[in-house]
Write a protein that holds these residues in place. Structure first.
Motif, PDB file in Angstrom:
ATOM      1  N   UNK A 260       0.836  -1.205   0.000  1.00  0.00           N
ATOM      2  CA  UNK A 260       0.000   0.000   0.000  1.00  0.00           C
ATOM      3  C   UNK A 260       0.870   1.253   0.000  1.00  0.00           C
ATOM      4  N   UNK A 261       1.923   1.242   0.826  1.00  0.00           N
ATOM      5  CA  UNK A 261       2.818   2.398   0.905  1.00  0.00           C
ATOM      6  C   UNK A 261       3.472   2.686  -0.443  1.00  0.00           C
ATOM      7  N   UNK A 262       4.041   1.645  -1.066  1.00  0.00           N
ATOM      8  CA  UNK A 262       4.709   1.826  -2.351  1.00  0.00           C
ATOM      9  C   UNK A 262       3.716   2.240  -3.435  1.00  0.00           C
ATOM     10  N   UNK A 263       2.526   1.661  -3.377  1.00  0.00           N
ATOM     11  CA  UNK A 263       1.501   1.995  -4.362  1.00  0.00           C
ATOM     12  C   UNK A 263       1.153   3.480  -4.288  1.00  0.00           C
ATOM     13  N   UNK A 264       0.898   3.973  -3.065  1.00  0.00           N
ATOM     14  CA  UNK A 264       0.543   5.386  -2.892  1.00  0.00           C
ATOM     15  C   UNK A 264       1.710   6.285  -3.295  1.00  0.00           C
ATOM     16  N   UNK A 265       2.914   5.910  -2.869  1.00  0.00           N
ATOM     17  CA  UNK A 265       4.103   6.721  -3.153  1.00  0.00           C
ATOM     18  C   UNK A 265       4.315   6.908  -4.649  1.00  0.00           C
ATOM     19  N   UNK A 266       4.242   5.808  -5.405  1.00  0.00           N
ATOM     20  CA  UNK A 266       4.571   5.889  -6.820  1.00  0.00           C
ATOM     21  C   UNK A 266       3.389   6.288  -7.694  1.00  0.00           C
ATOM     22  N   UNK A 267       2.175   6.063  -7.229  1.00  0.00           N
ATOM     23  CA  UNK A 267       1.018   6.518  -7.997  1.00  0.00           C
ATOM     24  C   UNK A 267       0.837   8.024  -7.873  1.00  0.00           C
ATOM     25  N   UNK A 268       1.194   8.580  -6.718  1.00  0.00           N
ATOM     26  CA  UNK A 268       0.981  10.004  -6.478  1.00  0.00           C
ATOM     27  C   UNK A 268       2.230  10.845  -6.683  1.00  0.00           C
ATOM     28  N   UNK A 269       3.351  10.211  -7.025  1.00  0.00           N
ATOM     29  CA  UNK A 269       4.584  10.973  -7.158  1.00  0.00           C
ATOM     30  C   UNK A 269       4.506  11.967  -8.311  1.00  0.00           C
ATOM     31  N   UNK A 270       5.242  13.032  -8.179  1.00  0.00           N
ATOM     32  CA  UNK A 270       5.374  14.006  -9.252  1.00  0.00           C
ATOM     33  C   UNK A 270       6.827  14.013  -9.710  1.00  0.00           C
ATOM     34  N   UNK A 271       7.045  14.472 -10.911  1.00  0.00           N
ATOM     35  CA  UNK A 271       8.406  14.498 -11.433  1.00  0.00           C
ATOM     36  C   UNK A 271       9.170  15.692 -10.880  1.00  0.00           C
ATOM     37  N   UNK A 272      10.493  15.587 -10.888  1.00  0.00           N
ATOM     38  CA  UNK A 272      11.335  16.730 -10.536  1.00  0.00           C
ATOM     39  C   UNK A 272      11.356  17.678 -11.726  1.00  0.00           C
ATOM     40  N   UNK A 273      10.730  18.830 -11.569  1.00  0.00           N
ATOM     41  CA  UNK A 273      10.680  19.784 -12.672  1.00  0.00           C
ATOM     42  C   UNK A 273      12.086  20.276 -12.986  1.00  0.00           C
ATOM     43  N   UNK A 274      12.412  20.313 -14.263  1.00  0.00           N
ATOM     44  CA  UNK A 274      13.731  20.813 -14.629  1.00  0.00           C
ATOM     45  C   UNK A 274      13.683  22.328 -14.808  1.00  0.00           C
ATOM     46  N   UNK A 275      14.781  22.968 -14.468  1.00  0.00           N
ATOM     47  CA  UNK A 275      14.922  24.413 -14.625  1.00  0.00           C
ATOM     48  C   UNK A 275      16.088  24.669 -15.565  1.00  0.00           C
ATOM     49  N   UNK A 276      15.819  25.338 -16.668  1.00  0.00           N
ATOM     50  CA  UNK A 276      16.862  25.605 -17.658  1.00  0.00           C
ATOM     51  C   UNK A 276      17.644  26.853 -17.261  1.00  0.00           C
ATOM     52  N   UNK A 277      18.947  26.684 -17.154  1.00  0.00           N
ATOM     53  CA  UNK A 277      19.814  27.811 -16.808  1.00  0.00           C
ATOM     54  C   UNK A 277      20.342  28.519 -18.045  1.00  0.00           C
ATOM     55  N   UNK A 278      20.626  27.725 -19.096  1.00  0.00           N
ATOM     56  CA  UNK A 278      21.249  28.333 -20.267  1.00  0.00           C
ATOM     57  C   UNK A 278      20.986  27.498 -21.509  1.00  0.00           C
ATOM     58  N   UNK A 279      20.814  28.182 -22.643  1.00  0.00           N
ATOM     59  CA  UNK A 279      20.707  27.518 -23.939  1.00  0.00           C
ATOM     60  C   UNK A 279      21.630  28.224 -24.923  1.00  0.00           C
ATOM     61  N   UNK A 280      22.201  27.464 -25.834  1.00  0.00           N
ATOM     62  CA  UNK A 280      23.104  28.026 -26.838  1.00  0.00           C
ATOM     63  C   UNK A 280      22.599  27.657 -28.231  1.00  0.00           C
ATOM     64  N   UNK A 281      22.705  28.604 -29.168  1.00  0.00           N
ATOM     65  CA  UNK A 281      22.291  28.399 -30.571  1.00  0.00           C
ATOM     66  C   UNK A 281      20.822  28.021 -30.691  1.00  0.00           C
ATOM     67  N   UNK A 282      19.981  28.544 -29.803  1.00  0.00           N
ATOM     68  CA  UNK A 282      18.561  28.171 -29.844  1.00  0.00           C
ATOM     69  C   UNK A 282      17.877  28.770 -31.065  1.00  0.00           C
TER      70      UNK A 282
END
Length: 282
Positions: A260-282
């Motif tokens: 039950x614990x693992x089910x709740x943990x992984x069903x309700x998990x959210x992703x780690x949002x990525x934050x872009x610091x820099x882009x080149x030649x976009x």
């Protein structure tokens, strides 16, 4: 000459590379991709995404990008994981076809034209590059075979699962309209036509895999509890067992609580949002 440019534009390919601790290999990989695609007259862009890598790989990418506008590196502020780095690159890809390849040189860019032709000459939407024999250490090769067997049983559409893959840009919409967890499993139950292409495999040239045992377990638990019916079935069987055997309620709860614990943990998990610091030649 006009025919060449028209054909090249039609075949425009985006190559996405999740990057982490690969300062020694990224230059080699870039050169191999560039030389292969130029030889085949395929117009392309290369999008390496540095997942806040702690080494000097970003400096290497910056220097390379100064000499080639087709190289479009992206740098994360935070470490969000390989899946998010791959999805970020896909989000920023502009090609008619999108290919993903790891930065460890285990898969060869020489196979990219064959994978592209396989996709073009068929009605498939996605093609995995599958090596018949992998140049890996015994334990890793054995565990990979077990993993592939399990995936083939519970996720038959993903029996060819590999990080070396090419797909039509049309299915990117299918991916982006879903919560971004594990790329392949987000469309594993859809109508996307999936196939494979035989490719070569090389020994890792530098370092060890960035996936630890715990990292691999995390991915497997995500597979199991987010995308599989097995947890539902297990909980149902435990309830039936309790009813048939008149098992003590407390004992039943203790037995079921880890699931039950693992089910709740992984069903309700959210992703780690990525934050872009820099882009080149976009």
């Amino acid at each position: 000459m006009l025919l060449f440019f028209a054909r090249s534009y039609k075949l425009l390919l985006s190559v996405v590379i999740p990057v982490f601790k690969s300062e020694r290999s990224i230059n080699i990989l870039y050169n191999q991709i560039r030389d292969t695609l130029e030889k085949e007259a395929i117009s392309f862009e290369i999008i390496p995404v540095s997942d806040a890598s702690p080494d000097n790989v970003w400096q290497v990418l910056e220097n390379l990008a100064k000499t080639d506008v087709r190289l479009k590196p992206i740098l994360f502020k935070n470490n969000a994981g390989q899946q998010q780095a791959t999805l970020c690159g896909i989000d920023h890809a502009s090609g008619d076809f999108i290919l993903t390849i790891d930065d460890d040189l285990e898969f060869s860019p020489a196979d990219i034209p064959t994978m592209l032709r396989t996709l073009q000459d068929s009605e498939l939407d996605l093609v995995y590059g599958v090596a018949q024999k992998k140049e890996q250490k015994g334990i890793k090769r054995f565990s990979a075979k077990i993993a592939r067997g399990i995936i083939g049983i519970f996720f038959p559409r993903l029996r060819y699962l590999e990080s070396f893959r090419i797909f039509r840009k049309d299915i990117r919409t299918t991916i982006n309209n879903k919560k971004k967890f594990i790329l392949d499993f987000e469309y594993s139950n859809g109508k996307i036509k999936i196939g494979k292409c035989d490719v070569s495999h090389n020994k890792r040239m530098f370092g060890e895999s960035n996936y630890s045992m715990f990292g691999s377990l995390h991915i497997w638990f995500t597979f199991l509890f987010r995308y599989s019916f097995i947890p539902h079935l297990t909980l149902a069987l435990l309830l039936v067992l309790q009813f048939l055997c008149s098992v003590n309620l407390v004992a039943s709860l203790l037995l079921a609580s880890p699931i039950v614990f693992l089910y709740i943990k992984y069903r309700l998990q959210t992703t780690d949002a990525y934050l872009i610091e820099k882009r080149i030649n976009e």
